[in-house]
Every structure is written in structure tokens, then in C-alpha cells.
Design a protein around this motif. Structure first.
Motif, PDB file in Angstrom:
ATOM      1  N   GLU A  24       0.830  -1.213   0.000  1.00 33.31           N
ATOM      2  CA  GLU A  24       0.000   0.000   0.000  1.00 33.31           C
ATOM      3  C   GLU A  24       0.861   1.258   0.000  1.00 33.31           C
ATOM      4  O   GLU A  24       0.540   2.239  -0.686  1.00 33.31           O
ATOM      5  N   LEU A  25       1.952   1.254   0.762  1.00 35.53           N
ATOM      6  CA  LEU A  25       2.834   2.420   0.798  1.00 35.53           C
ATOM      7  C   LEU A  25       3.456   2.704  -0.564  1.00 35.53           C
ATOM      8  O   LEU A  25       3.531   3.860  -0.997  1.00 35.53           O
ATOM      9  N   ALA A  26       3.916   1.644  -1.249  1.00 32.85           N
ATOM     10  CA  ALA A  26       4.515   1.835  -2.570  1.00 32.85           C
ATOM     11  C   ALA A  26       3.496   2.448  -3.529  1.00 32.85           C
ATOM     12  O   ALA A  26       3.805   3.389  -4.279  1.00 32.85           O
ATOM     13  N   GLY A  27       2.282   1.921  -3.502  1.00 33.70           N
ATOM     14  CA  GLY A  27       1.237   2.482  -4.358  1.00 33.70           C
ATOM     15  C   GLY A  27       0.888   3.908  -3.976  1.00 33.70           C
ATOM     16  O   GLY A  27       0.620   4.751  -4.846  1.00 33.70           O
ATOM     17  N   GLN A  28       0.896   4.205  -2.696  1.00 33.25           N
ATOM     18  CA  GLN A  28       0.577   5.553  -2.222  1.00 33.25           C
ATOM     19  C   GLN A  28       1.600   6.567  -2.723  1.00 33.25           C
ATOM     20  O   GLN A  28       1.242   7.687  -3.114  1.00 33.25           O
ATOM     21  N   VAL A  29       2.870   6.186  -2.715  1.00 32.74           N
ATOM     22  CA  VAL A  29       3.913   7.097  -3.193  1.00 32.74           C
ATOM     23  C   VAL A  29       3.717   7.401  -4.680  1.00 32.74           C
ATOM     24  O   VAL A  29       3.827   8.555  -5.119  1.00 32.74           O
ATOM     25  N   VAL A  30       3.410   6.370  -5.472  1.00 35.93           N
ATOM     26  CA  VAL A  30       3.198   6.575  -6.903  1.00 35.93           C
ATOM     27  C   VAL A  30       2.004   7.501  -7.142  1.00 35.93           C
ATOM     28  O   VAL A  30       2.050   8.405  -7.997  1.00 35.93           O
ATOM     29  N   GLU A  31       0.940   7.325  -6.380  1.00 29.88           N
ATOM     30  CA  GLU A  31      -0.228   8.194  -6.533  1.00 29.88           C
ATOM     31  C   GLU A  31       0.105   9.638  -6.145  1.00 29.88           C
ATOM     32  O   GLU A  31      -0.383  10.586  -6.761  1.00 29.88           O
ATOM     33  N   LEU A  32       0.936   9.813  -5.145  1.00 31.46           N
ATOM     34  CA  LEU A  32       1.346  11.163  -4.764  1.00 31.46           C
ATOM     35  C   LEU A  32       2.123  11.849  -5.885  1.00 31.46           C
ATOM     36  O   LEU A  32       1.959  13.049  -6.126  1.00 31.46           O
ATOM     37  N   VAL A  33       2.944  11.091  -6.587  1.00 25.71           N
ATOM     38  CA  VAL A  33       3.680  11.666  -7.712  1.00 25.71           C
ATOM     39  C   VAL A  33       2.705  12.125  -8.788  1.00 25.71           C
ATOM     40  O   VAL A  33       2.834  13.215  -9.354  1.00 25.71           O
ATOM     41  N   ARG A  34       1.722  11.292  -9.079  1.00 26.19           N
ATOM     42  CA  ARG A  34       0.724  11.671 -10.081  1.00 26.19           C
ATOM     43  C   ARG A  34      -0.009  12.953  -9.672  1.00 26.19           C
ATOM     44  O   ARG A  34      -0.253  13.840 -10.488  1.00 26.19           O
ATOM     45  N   ARG A  35      -0.347  13.035  -8.408  1.00 27.12           N
ATOM     46  CA  ARG A  35      -1.126  14.175  -7.943  1.00 27.12           C
ATOM     47  C   ARG A  35      -0.301  15.444  -7.903  1.00 27.12           C
ATOM     48  O   ARG A  35      -0.766  16.523  -8.299  1.00 27.12           O
ATOM     49  N   LEU A  36       0.961  15.332  -7.431  1.00 28.44           N
ATOM     50  CA  LEU A  36       1.791  16.517  -7.278  1.00 28.44           C
ATOM     51  C   LEU A  36       2.596  16.855  -8.526  1.00 28.44           C
ATOM     52  O   LEU A  36       2.982  18.006  -8.726  1.00 28.44           O
ATOM     53  N   GLY A  37       2.892  15.864  -9.354  1.00 26.06           N
ATOM     54  CA  GLY A  37       3.713  16.106 -10.526  1.00 26.06           C
ATOM     55  C   GLY A  37       2.947  16.147 -11.825  1.00 26.06           C
ATOM     56  O   GLY A  37       3.537  16.426 -12.870  1.00 26.06           O
ATOM     57  N   GLY A  38       1.639  15.840 -11.773  1.00 25.57           N
ATOM     58  CA  GLY A  38       0.842  15.860 -12.982  1.00 25.57           C
ATOM     59  C   GLY A  38       0.722  14.474 -13.583  1.00 25.57           C
ATOM     60  O   GLY A  38       1.528  13.572 -13.304  1.00 25.57           O
ATOM     61  N   PRO A  39      -0.293  14.273 -14.451  1.00 27.18           N
ATOM     62  CA  PRO A  39      -0.555  12.931 -15.006  1.00 27.18           C
ATOM     63  C   PRO A  39       0.570  12.408 -15.895  1.00 27.18           C
ATOM     64  O   PRO A  39       0.677  11.198 -16.104  1.00 27.18           O
ATOM     65  N   ALA A  40       1.411  13.297 -16.417  1.00 17.57           N
ATOM     66  CA  ALA A  40       2.498  12.842 -17.287  1.00 17.57           C
ATOM     67  C   ALA A  40       3.727  12.375 -16.508  1.00 17.57           C
ATOM     68  O   ALA A  40       4.642  11.780 -17.088  1.00 17.57           O
ATOM     69  N   ALA A  41       3.774  12.656 -15.216  1.00 15.74           N
ATOM     70  CA  ALA A  41       4.934  12.255 -14.411  1.00 15.74           C
ATOM     71  C   ALA A  41       5.004  10.735 -14.299  1.00 15.74           C
ATOM     72  O   ALA A  41       3.991  10.068 -14.047  1.00 15.74           O
ATOM     73  N   GLN A  42       6.177  10.202 -14.475  1.00 14.79           N
ATOM     74  CA  GLN A  42       6.400   8.761 -14.327  1.00 14.79           C
ATOM     75  C   GLN A  42       7.135   8.519 -13.008  1.00 14.79           C
ATOM     76  O   GLN A  42       8.008   9.294 -12.632  1.00 14.79           O
ATOM     77  N   ALA A  43       6.759   7.452 -12.346  1.00 20.58           N
ATOM     78  CA  ALA A  43       7.353   7.194 -11.027  1.00 20.58           C
ATOM     79  C   ALA A  43       7.450   5.704 -10.770  1.00 20.58           C
ATOM     80  O   ALA A  43       6.633   4.910 -11.252  1.00 20.58           O
ATOM     81  N   GLU A  44       8.474   5.352  -9.998  1.00 19.53           N
ATOM     82  CA  GLU A  44       8.588   3.995  -9.457  1.00 19.53           C
ATOM     83  C   GLU A  44       9.034   4.107  -8.009  1.00 19.53           C
ATOM     84  O   GLU A  44       9.831   4.981  -7.664  1.00 19.53           O
ATOM     85  N   ALA A  45       8.470   3.256  -7.168  1.00 19.07           N
ATOM     86  CA  ALA A  45       8.760   3.310  -5.737  1.00 19.07           C
ATOM     87  C   ALA A  45       9.012   1.905  -5.219  1.00 19.07           C
ATOM     88  O   ALA A  45       8.371   0.941  -5.641  1.00 19.07           O
ATOM     89  N   VAL A  46       9.974   1.811  -4.296  1.00 19.91           N
ATOM     90  CA  VAL A  46      10.259   0.556  -3.596  1.00 19.91           C
ATOM     91  C   VAL A  46      10.208   0.843  -2.104  1.00 19.91           C
ATOM     92  O   VAL A  46      10.874   1.768  -1.618  1.00 19.91           O
ATOM     93  N   VAL A  47       9.417   0.066  -1.392  1.00 25.01           N
ATOM     94  CA  VAL A  47       9.335   0.164   0.065  1.00 25.01           C
ATOM     95  C   VAL A  47       9.923  -1.115   0.646  1.00 25.01           C
ATOM     96  O   VAL A  47       9.483  -2.219   0.308  1.00 25.01           O
ATOM     97  N   THR A  48      10.926  -0.971   1.500  1.00 23.61           N
ATOM     98  CA  THR A  48      11.614  -2.138   2.057  1.00 23.61           C
ATOM     99  C   THR A  48      11.637  -2.062   3.570  1.00 23.61           C
ATOM    100  O   THR A  48      12.049  -1.050   4.148  1.00 23.61           O
ATOM    101  N   ARG A  49      11.182  -3.124   4.189  1.00 22.48           N
ATOM    102  CA  ARG A  49      11.377  -3.278   5.629  1.00 22.48           C
ATOM    103  C   ARG A  49      12.566  -4.208   5.835  1.00 22.48           C
ATOM    104  O   ARG A  49      12.648  -5.277   5.225  1.00 22.48           O
ATOM    105  N   ALA A  50      13.490  -3.812   6.688  1.00 22.35           N
ATOM    106  CA  ALA A  50      14.684  -4.604   6.971  1.00 22.35           C
ATOM    107  C   ALA A  50      14.785  -4.848   8.465  1.00 22.35           C
ATOM    108  O   ALA A  50      14.799  -3.902   9.261  1.00 22.35           O
ATOM    109  N   ASP A  51      14.815  -6.111   8.841  1.00 23.89           N
ATOM    110  CA  ASP A  51      15.028  -6.530  10.226  1.00 23.89           C
ATOM    111  C   ASP A  51      16.422  -7.138  10.300  1.00 23.89           C
ATOM    112  O   ASP A  51      16.653  -8.246   9.795  1.00 23.89           O
TER     113      ASP A  51
END
Length: 468
Positions: A8-35
């Protein structure tokens, strides 16, 4: 944090890019938990046990023909918004990116082997048990080192609609035993903590320390060598980072010539991230799988991410890493395979008490037995590349060197400096034997390991003493 939360966090970041950068903005996000957990010991006692659980977000955006990347560890709504805003702002200040290869399209993610849950959730006492066994097996010698476990779970999403999820685990142990200033080392990496035998590693380190006492000086020159897995791991790492790197290949800074017989026929190199419990996708979301780099001495491929693949008219091999724009795509799970070395009847053979125990496994013994005069080398360190194109490397031996005469280890030798071209040393006719078993060696880079057998080479150039 659950897997669902990471996705959900990875998808949320991509949606934020669309909203703040415009529909033409391309984005990729990686969320990693490390123990990550680490048990350290020194002076034959545990002095530190640390563990941490972190969440990291890595973002790359392409907007108005420009590309920028950013990262953060604050995963609140405000923290994610700030990450997106500063990455978009950075992109607008960057030069145009004419080589942008586009985002990975939706694709299936390869099935990864299941992880060992016991390792993912290992307790401190389980690591301490292995440390205790290492110390006890050293027989009173002073010991130091660590035992670590790591569990990572990652979710990927991009604005092209591609998403992926995976988990990885690793256990590793690295320790030394010391006698009168002479060190012996033993190290191992595995997918299961239960596969690490502290007593076996401690006994090996102690045997080598005992055998390394009273070393003698040898003159510089070319010597036949038997490298143990720890030393071979350095060869694999440098071949990977500097030779089979698609960016360096495109810049003509790599020795690699696909289709050419550049190595001895005994050499086969395969990058196999899913041969362990690694993530099934890379930093761009491309699926990962085995890649044969060298087959029976012939170079077959170099590693690519999407950018270097586009430049070469090829497909990504799934080797994108964070910072690949600077470092390039690198195979980081390299396995060297070859034929059985031969009869293994020479374990522990020696003509002097000072060298007894220098050979601690059957594969190495089989290689040593065939050497008329040469050196047994445990480890290489402080290696630095002098010429990337020919991959000439200088460095030092470490943790034990011994003279071999007529198939027998006869005495310890002081550490030596070397200057050698790694591809040349592994070239046609230069490999005189490989061990049957590849021993996985840990690396300080997250998720990297090197599966290396013992290796016998016809010639290695030593240029002087370690202080020279």
C-alpha cells in the motif's frame, strides 16, 4: 508492518507523484522493511548484540524529460509527501535525460524459493550459541567476529501499473582465531541460520592460526597458487562489479567480449539470485533469474538494467540496483562452478608442525596435492583496481599464506602484495583445478554473496612484501 502495508505504501507514493507532478509524471517506488540483527564477539566473548527494524522508501521520478531519485524513512503521510515534493523539485533542476528507458511494464514476477522463517525471526540466543561453539572449538585461542541474520521484505510499484512483492533472508558468520599475532579466518553465508556450524568454523579458523606461526619471507615473483573460497570471492566480486557490468561495458571500460573464449574452459560463472532466498525482482521491478555470464570459458553476457539494455538494443537482465546511474548494473550473486579437483587424500598433510592444519577441507587438499611448488592463500584484502579495462588489481594476502612443495604444505609465509589481471589469471590454460563444492561467502552489500570453490591457478604475480 505487514506485507499489505508495504504494498500500500509503494502504491501511495506513486499516486502522490501523479497528484503533485501531474498525469504525465512517471514514477517507481520501492518500500523495504529490513530486520537486521548482529551478535559481535571479541577477546573470545560476546560484547555486543544489536538489532534494528527499519522501513525505507526509494523513489525515482521522470518528469518533463528529466529524472531524479530520492529516499527517506519517514512513512507518515507528511513524510511521504515531503519525499515526493523534494524529488520532483530535484528533477526539475536536473539536465534532460535523453537516455530514459521508460518504466517496466506490468509483468509476472518469478516464483522465489520460500524463505526460512526460523532465520527471519532468529533470537539472540541462537546467534550466541553459534558464537559459543566457535569460541569453544578454537581451543583457547583468542577469537573475534560476528554472527548476523537479516530479513527483508520489499514491495515495488510504478505508474505504468506494474507491482511486485518479495522477501529474502540471510545468515552469515565471520570469525578469526589468533595465536601470537597470526590470524586464521573462517566465514560462511547461508539462507538458513541452522546451516551455520559455529564449531566447524571455529575449528577451521584455529587450525589455520596455529599453522600460520613463524612465517618466513619469500621473494616476489610469479607463483602457482591455490586460493581458498575466501580469496576466490574477491576475484568474483571484482569480475562482477568491473567486468560484467553493462554500464562499464557500454563505456568500453570492461574486459568482457561476449562470444569470445576469454577464460579457461573450466570456468563457468552464473549469477543466480534465486539460487538463494533472494528478492525475485530488481530495483526497477524487472524479474530476476539465473544469468550465465561465462560458459565453459566463453563469455556469454553482461548484466543489464533498463537503461543499459536500451543502449545495447537488448533486454534488462534484472540487475538494476539503487544508484545504477552511477555504478551500473552488477551481478551480485555470482557462482563459480567447475569439475572435481581430484582425489582428496591430503587433508592436514604437512612436514612441519608449524604448518599442520593449514589445509582445512578436502577440496583444497586435492588441489594442494598437485602443486610442485607454489602458495596456498587463504584470503585477499584491500584490493584496488589499477586498470578497469584489463582489470589489473593490486592488493594483499591476509589470514594465512603457506609454501607448498611437492604437494605438501611445508611452512607459513609472510603476507605478500600482488598486482595481477584477474581475467588473465583465469584465462585459457591458466586454471589447473577447481574444488567440487562452492562455499558461499558473505558480502557487506545488502543481499550480495559469492559462491566460490577453492581454485588452483598456474600463475599469480606477487610484487613484494605486504609493507612494500
Amino acid at each position: 508492518m505487514s506485507a499489505r502495508s508495504e504494498v500500500e505504501l509503494a502504491g501511495q507514493v506513486v499516486e502522490l507523484v501523479r497528484r503533485l507532478g501531474g498525469p504525465a509524471a512517471q514514477a517507481e517506488a520501492v518500500v523495504t522493511r529490513a530486520d537486521l540483527a548482529l551478535t559481535r564477539f571479541a577477546n573470545s566473548g560476546i560484547h555486543q548484540n544489536v538489532s534494528e527494524s527499519t522501513v525505507g522508501v526509494r523513489l525515482r521520478v521522470h518528469v518533463d524529460g528529466r529524472t531524479a531519485a530520492g529516499g527517506g524513512s519517514v512513512v507518515t503521510a507528511d513524510g511521504l509527501s515531503a519525499l515526493v515534493e523534494r524529488t520532483l523539485a530535484a528533477a526539475r533542476l536536473c539536465p534532460p535525460d535523453a537516455g530514459w528507458p521508460g518504466l517496466a511494464p506490468p509483468m509476472p514476477t518469478p516464483d522465489a524459493p520460500p524463505i526460512d522463517e526460523a532465520t527471519a525471526h532468529a533470537e539472540p540466543d541462537q546467534r550466541a550459541d553459534r558464537v559459543g561453539a566457535f569460541v569453544a572449538a578454537a581451543g583457547g585461542l583468542s577469537t573475534a567476529g560476528y554472527c548476523r541474520t537479516a530479513h527483508r521484505s520489499s514491495a515495488f510499484a510504478n505508474s505504468a501499473g506494474h507491482s511486485a512483492y518479495g522477501r529474502s533472508v540471510e545468515a552469515a558468520m565471520d570469525g578469526i582465531a589468533r595465536r601470537d599475532g597470526a590470524d586464521g579466518v573462517a566465514r560462511r553465508s547461508a539462507d538458513r541460520l541452522s546451516d551455520l556450524d559455529g564449531a566447524e568454523l571455529g575449528a577451521q579458523a584455529a587450525a589455520k592460526a596455529q599453522a600460520a606461526a613463524d612465517p618466513v619471507e619469500l621473494p616476489p615473483g610469479h607463483y602457482e597458487v591455490v586460493f581458498e573460497p575466501a580469496a576466490v570471492a574477491d576475484l568474483l566480486q571484482n569480475l562482477s562489479f568491473f567486468g560484467f557490468n553493462g554500464k562499464r561495458y557500454a563505456e568500453r571500460q570492461s574486459f568482457a567480449e561476449p562470444g569470445a573464449a576469454q577464460f579457461d574452459t573450466a570456468v563457468t560463472l552464473v549469477d543466480d539470485p534465486l539460487g538463494g532466498s533472494g528478492l525475485p525482482f530488481d530495483a526497477e521491478g524487472t524479474g530476476r533469474g539465473p544469468l550465465t555470464l561465462v560458459e565453459a570459458g566463453t563469455t556469454r553476457a553482461v548484466a543489464h538494467d533498463r537503461r543499459t539494455a536500451a543502449e545495447a538494443g537488448a533486454e534488462s537482465t534484472g540487475h538494476a540496483v539503487a544508484g545504477a546511474g552511477t555504478w551500473g548494473p552488477m551481478p551480485r550473486n555470482l557462482r563459480l562452478t567447475g569439475a572435481v579437483a581430484g582425489p582428496a587424500s591430503a587433508v592436514g598433510r604437512s612436514t612441519s608442525g608449524a604448518a599442520a592444519g593449514a589445509v582445512v577441507d578436502a577440496d583444497t587438499a586435492a588441489l594442494v596435492a598437485g602443486v610442485r611448488r607454489g602458495l596456498l592463500v587463504t584470503d585477499l584484502w584491500y584490493t584496488r583496481v589499477l586498470d578497469p579495462k584489463s582489470l589489473v588489481v593490486t592488493g594483499l594476502t591476509r589470514n594465512g599464506v603457506w609454501l607448498i612443495e611437492d604437494g605438501t604444505v611445508v611452512r607459513a609465509v609472510r603476507d605478500l602484495r600482488f598486482t595481477e589481471s584477474y581475467p588473465r589469471a583465469l584465462g585459457p590454460g591458466a586454471v589447473l583445478g577447481l574444488g567440487a563444492r562452492a562455499v558461499r561467502q558473505p558480502d557487506r552489500v545488502d543481499g550480495a554473496w559469492w559462491a566460490a570453490p577453492s581454485l588452483r591457478l598456474a600463475s599469480w604475480h606477487f610484487t613484494g612484501g605486504a609493507s612494500g
